[in-house]
Design a protein around this motif. Structure first.
Motif, short mmCIF file in Angstrom:
data_model
loop_
_atom_site.label_atom_id
_atom_site.label_comp_id
_atom_site.label_asym_id
_atom_site.label_seq_id
_atom_site.Cartn_x
_atom_site.Cartn_y
_atom_site.Cartn_z
N TRP A 1 51.16 60.12 38.63
CA TRP A 1 52.45 60.04 37.93
C TRP A 1 53.61 59.99 38.93
N PHE B 1 55.76 54.24 31.39
CA PHE B 1 54.77 55.31 31.37
C PHE B 1 53.55 54.86 30.60
N SER B 2 52.42 55.45 31.00
CA SER B 2 51.16 55.15 30.33
C SER B 2 50.29 56.39 30.41
N THR B 3 49.78 56.82 29.26
CA THR B 3 49.03 58.09 29.25
C THR B 3 47.71 57.99 30.02
N LEU B 4 47.21 56.77 30.16
CA LEU B 4 45.91 56.63 30.83
C LEU B 4 46.05 56.54 32.34
N TYR C 1 36.68 48.97 31.85
CA TYR C 1 36.95 49.54 30.53
C TYR C 1 38.29 50.27 30.53
N LEU C 2 38.52 51.08 31.57
CA LEU C 2 39.81 51.77 31.67
C LEU C 2 40.95 50.76 31.82
N SER D 1 41.49 49.14 28.50
CA SER D 1 42.04 50.08 27.51
C SER D 1 43.52 50.31 27.75
N GLN D 2 43.92 50.17 29.00
CA GLN D 2 45.33 50.37 29.31
C GLN D 2 46.14 49.12 29.01
N PRO E 1 46.56 47.92 24.53
CA PRO E 1 47.62 48.43 23.65
C PRO E 1 49.01 48.00 24.09
N THR F 1 48.10 54.58 25.64
CA THR F 1 46.98 53.88 26.29
C THR F 1 45.75 54.75 26.44
N ILE F 2 45.89 56.08 26.40
CA ILE F 2 44.72 56.92 26.66
C ILE F 2 43.80 56.96 25.44
N ALA G 1 41.68 55.08 23.84
CA ALA G 1 40.28 54.65 23.83
C ALA G 1 39.35 55.67 24.51
N PRO G 2 39.58 56.01 25.79
CA PRO G 2 38.67 57.00 26.39
C PRO G 2 38.74 58.37 25.72
N VAL H 1 36.64 58.32 22.64
CA VAL H 1 35.21 58.32 22.96
C VAL H 1 34.77 59.73 23.32
N LEU I 1 37.17 69.49 27.72
CA LEU I 1 38.20 69.39 28.76
C LEU I 1 38.90 68.04 28.71
N TYR J 1 42.74 67.53 28.05
CA TYR J 1 43.59 66.77 28.98
C TYR J 1 44.42 65.76 28.21
N VAL K 1 48.37 65.46 28.12
CA VAL K 1 49.05 64.30 28.70
C VAL K 1 49.90 63.59 27.66
N GLU K 2 49.38 63.47 26.46
CA GLU K 2 50.17 62.82 25.41
C GLU K 2 51.49 63.56 25.20
N PHE L 1 52.94 65.68 27.26
CA PHE L 1 53.78 65.66 28.44
C PHE L 1 54.50 64.32 28.58
N LEU L 2 53.75 63.22 28.42
CA LEU L 2 54.38 61.92 28.64
C LEU L 2 55.36 61.56 27.51
#
Lengths: 420, 447
Positions: A210, A221-224, A279-280, A283-284, A287, B244-245, B247-248, B251, B296, B300, B304-305, B307-308
């Protein structure tokens, strides 16, 4: 534990040539000298950008090396037990990384936009220089301490009982050994430190992602983004472990411990994780692309639609995913060492370029890879290798004292999965 | 049971096949009320079709409610099946052996349950086949740009692959049952299902290869299915959804809830059928560790959601998250946090991981927490969007609750039939971890 194997492995340490250690030291010095000259001289921007990029890349690999070892311990994995020490060796760079992190803040005016500009609430709280410095440095120090305890016990497990035959740092690690009972206690301690390293890694490296990458474009910003960085580093560490272990294996004659089966397995792992990386990545991207919000797409458009970075983005995608994934398909490519090393090297280089594509477009409009950039990168590479070889010179290259270390050419149960 | 394991090849056959004996009164006492609840769910559905979707609690602006929550919940439950059977197989984690059959069965039934909800949620459920793209006289073509359509493909692919995987794994075991049973109709059915399996070397060679390839192909599916489900939400640029988080995070959440459900299901089965020697404490220990990991990751993502959303400086993002934690629905938000992040914390202690009762209780809280997670993501985000003029509160109606209860009963109904008709513990794979029978040598296998 097999004393004979331990003595054999300990004797192999001296096969690591001093000349190589010196050569890497010199490369490192040249690289950092170039950096200092440039940073003080006419082109501080380029020098600091390279410094930031390489710091994030090499620190990521170094810490993820320790993380890989922790994962092997947590999951009681026997299959790659003998690769555990090589991956821990990557972590030898982490103490140096702390110093580099402090140095990084000297160049804040050149690389961190929030050092010179003021943003409205709440970014003035989070991107406040004192707070940025405090959380990153303290976080990294805590992670470093926990990692060093972990490494200490991991090494002590192997060295316990032969302290008298050793000298230097390895003798210090082995000192005060109280016998086989201690091995059991260490096993328990390692089981406690390993998850702690993992959690701190995810946390501290999210802060790095970050504060040193995402906020270079302060409105995006991007949560991933955190996982994208620390998982990327993990995969780069897998690749580096493959490369360095093949080199060590040849030099030290470790063929009996690092046999084809290990490389077959870790090759599969690299292939699987290259798929995970894409995949990551996807996924980023998806969206952001789909929702098409201007404050978010700007970041992506600069990197994937506009030249000069567009081509580089495709290179990153190819070398981090398409090439390793396709090339690691046949069994041969996973066990023939030169091929495997080549594939891993492409992947690791891809992750370096990935950092480039993420970081540089926020700071500069053009791709500038000249002699200065190369020398600074080599400086980091040299220092990284210097620390790694020092570590390997001091400690056994195979975790001989680990209860799950299977001895020569075994470890892991042969199953039908071995056939593919 | 502290005594040393006395399992032998013969005993595995006997114990597992004994589970398929004629249903007892206890089983019927479970099965008949289950059928009753299914019937009640069916009644609610018929009532809804007859009266119209208005009987669901949908209120402007919330038109996705409990049905979509149930859909995501059941798809999530379906995840640990493939995780345990495919991913853990690839990683050669032996603790999967005793539980993977139950987990796979659970997967298939959970997908069957999940598949109902998009249809229940339709205004005209009899037109459900319009979801599939094929040339037709209506001159209708589905919208490939919509994540909802991706869902149709993702879930149907997952159902196909997980059913096949389930069936392929069953073949040698069905053959073992076939060789035991004597009554004519059962023998015939098992003979057909076993596909003429004889257990020859040649068959095993191909079988193990096929199983391995299946596992390798099924693994990316675990990631893809729930990612696509997550994009039903993440693709919208509604605050609280567009992130963006997703998808993972989805899962990990799916695996988390799936493992919770595996424990909820296996604990009673283990007790009722005396499978203590099969489903061992070590197996539960392994699952509990995976629960810690996924908890965990989920924690997380929550952090993060939040916080961001704050960091972004966007009043819409932050407003949405602030509302989640403090608004009308805050109680559900905090139930979610407590169940998914706080309650699994004791699993860090080995004594808790090996205490079946505590584990069972924790697993139930996980199921609750994960249901509310989906509820929060859907309902809270929708009820406060960008425009304050279009804010509203949604509460589920009795019809929705009835159908939800019915869906649980529907799932358990399949499950109860399953444990009486197919071997719930893999006979073939259990034998892989037992010592090879040898005259005169007993259990001398200190690994």
């Amino acid at each position: 534990m097999d004393e004979q194997i331990r003595d054999e492995i300990l004797a192999k340490r001296s096969l690591i040539p001093s000349s190589a250690i010196y050569v890497f030291l010199i490369i490192g010095i040249i690289g950092f000298a170039t950096f200092v000259i440039q940073a003080m001289g006419s082109n501080p921007n380029a020098a600091w950008q390279m410094f930031l990029l390489n710091f994030l890349f090499w620190t990521g690999i170094a810490q993820a090396g320790i993380v890989f070892s922790c994962i092997l311990r947590i999951t009681n994995a026997r299959w790659a037990r003998s690769l555990l020490r090589v991956s821990e060796g990557l972590g030898a760079f982490t103490p140096l990384a702390l110093i580099l992190l402090l140095v990084l803040f000297l160049g804040r005016d050149y690389i961190l936009p929030y050092a010179t500009e003021h943003y409205h609430h709440p970014k003035d709280v989070w991107l406040n220089m004192k707070f940025v410095f405090g959380r990153n440095v303290i976080g990294f120090i805590v992670l470093l301490i926990v990692s060093m305890f972990y490494l200490y016990y991991s090494l002590r497990q192997d060295l316990g009982g032969v302290g008298t035959k050793l000298s230097g740092i390895s003798a210090w690690v082995a000192s005060g050994w109280s016998g086989e009972d201690e091995r059991k206690r260490i096993w328990v301690k390692l089981g406690k430190f390993a998850p702690a390293v993992l959690i701190l890694y995810a946390l501290v490296f999210s802060f790095f992602a970050w504060d040193f990458m995402m906020s270079l474009d302060p409105h995006w910003f991007s949560t991933l983004f955190g996982p994208y960085y620390f998982m990327g580093s993990f995969i780069a560490a897998l690749g580096t472990t493959i490369i360095l272990s093949v080199l060590l294996r040849k030099r030290l004659g470790l063929e009996d411990y690092l046999d084809d089966k290990k490389y077959h397995d870790i090759g599969k792992m690299l292939q699987g994780f290259s798929l995970f990386w894409v995949y990551l990545f996807f996924s980023q991207l998806l969206p952001i692309w789909y929702a098409n919000m201007p404050e978010e797409t700007g970041f992506v458009i600069t990197r994937v639609k506009d030249e000069p970075f567009r081509t580089l983005s495709w290179v990153v995608l190819t070398s981090c995913f398409i090439f390793p994934f396709a090339a690691l398909m046949p069994r041969t490519n996973k066990i023939v060492k030169p091929i495997l090393v080549f594939i891993a090297a492409v992947s690791v280089t891809g992750f370096w370029l990935d950092k480039y594509v993420v970081i540089i477009p926020s700071l500069s409009d053009s791709i500038n890879i000249g002699i200065i950039q190369i020398l600074i990168t080599l400086g980091f590479l040299g220092t990284f290798m210097f620390m790694f070889l020092l570590f390997m010179r001091a400690f056994p290259s195979i975790p001989v004292g680990d209860p799950f270390f299977g001895g020569k050419s075994s470890g892991g149960h042969p199953t039908e999965t071995d056939m593919v | 049971m502290s005594e040393q394991s006395t399992l032998t090849y013969a005993r595995v056959n006997e114990d597992v096949i004994r589970m398929l004996d004629k249903p007892t009164v206890k089983w019927l006492a479970l099965f008949i009320p289950t059928l009753g609840f299914v019937g009640f769910g069916l009644f609610c559905f018929i009532h809804q079709v007859y009266t119209g979707l208005g009987v669901a609690g949908y209120r402007h602006p919330v038109f996705w409610g409990v049905y979509i929550t149930d859909f995501v919940f059941w798809v999530g439950i379906a995840h640990s099946g493939t995780l345990i059977s495919a991913i853990l197989f690839l990683f050669r984690a032996n603790f999967r052996m005793s539980i993977y059959r139950i987990a796979e069965g659970m997967t298939v039934f959970a997908v069957l349950t999940a598949g109902l909800f998009p249809i229940i949620h339709l205004g005209r459920p009899w037109n459900f086949y319009w979801l599939f793209p094929y040339p037709n006289q209506r001159e209708l073509w589905v919208n490939f740009k919509s994540p909802l359509l991706w869902d149709v493909f993702a879930v149907s692919t997952y159902l196909t692959v997980s059913s096949l995987f389930f069936f392929v794994g069953l073949i040698p075991d069905i053959a073992a049952v076939r060789d035991r049973v004597t009554e004519a109709p059962r023998k015939f059915v098992y003979s057909v299902l076993s596909l003429g399996w004889k257990g020859s070397n040649w068959e095993w060679l191909h079988y193990t290869r096929a199983y391995l390839f299946f596992a390798a192909f099924a693994t990316p599916l675990v990631l893809s299915v729930h990612s696509v489900v997550s994009w039903d939400f993440a693709m919208s640029n509604l605050p609280g959804w567009h992130t963006t988080i997703f998808a993972p995070y989805f899962v990990a959440g799916a695996i988390f809830s799936g493992l919770g459900m595996v424990i909820t299901l296996t604990v009673p089965i283990r007790k009722i059928f005396h499978l203590e020697e099969y489903i061992t404490l070590d197996n539960y220990d392994g699952m509990a560790k995976l629960i810690i990991l996924t908890s965990l990751i989920v924690g997380y993502a929550y952090g993060v959601e939040f916080f961001l959303a704050w960091y972004s400086g966007s009043p819409y993002e932050w407003g949405q998250f602030y509302y989640r934690a403090t608004g009308e629905y805050a109680i559900f938000y905090w139930i979610m946090v407590v169940c998914n992040v706080v309650i699994p914390i004791p699993l860090w202690f080995k004594a808790v991981r090996r205490n079946i009762k505590v584990l069972f209780i924790i697993s139930i809280f996980i199921n609750i927490g994960m249901w509310f997670e989906r509820f929060n993501i859907i309902v809270i985000s929708l009820s406060q969007g960008f425009d304050p003029a279009a804010w509203g509160i949604y509460m589920p109606s009795w019809v929705e609750i009835g159908i939800t209860v019915g869906s649980f009963a529907w799932f358990f109904m399949f499950f109860l039939i399953f444990i009486k008709t197919l071997p719930a513990v893999s006979i073939a794979e259990m034998k892989e971890i037992l010592p090879v029978p040898n005259k005169g040598i007993k259990g001398d296998h200190a690994g």
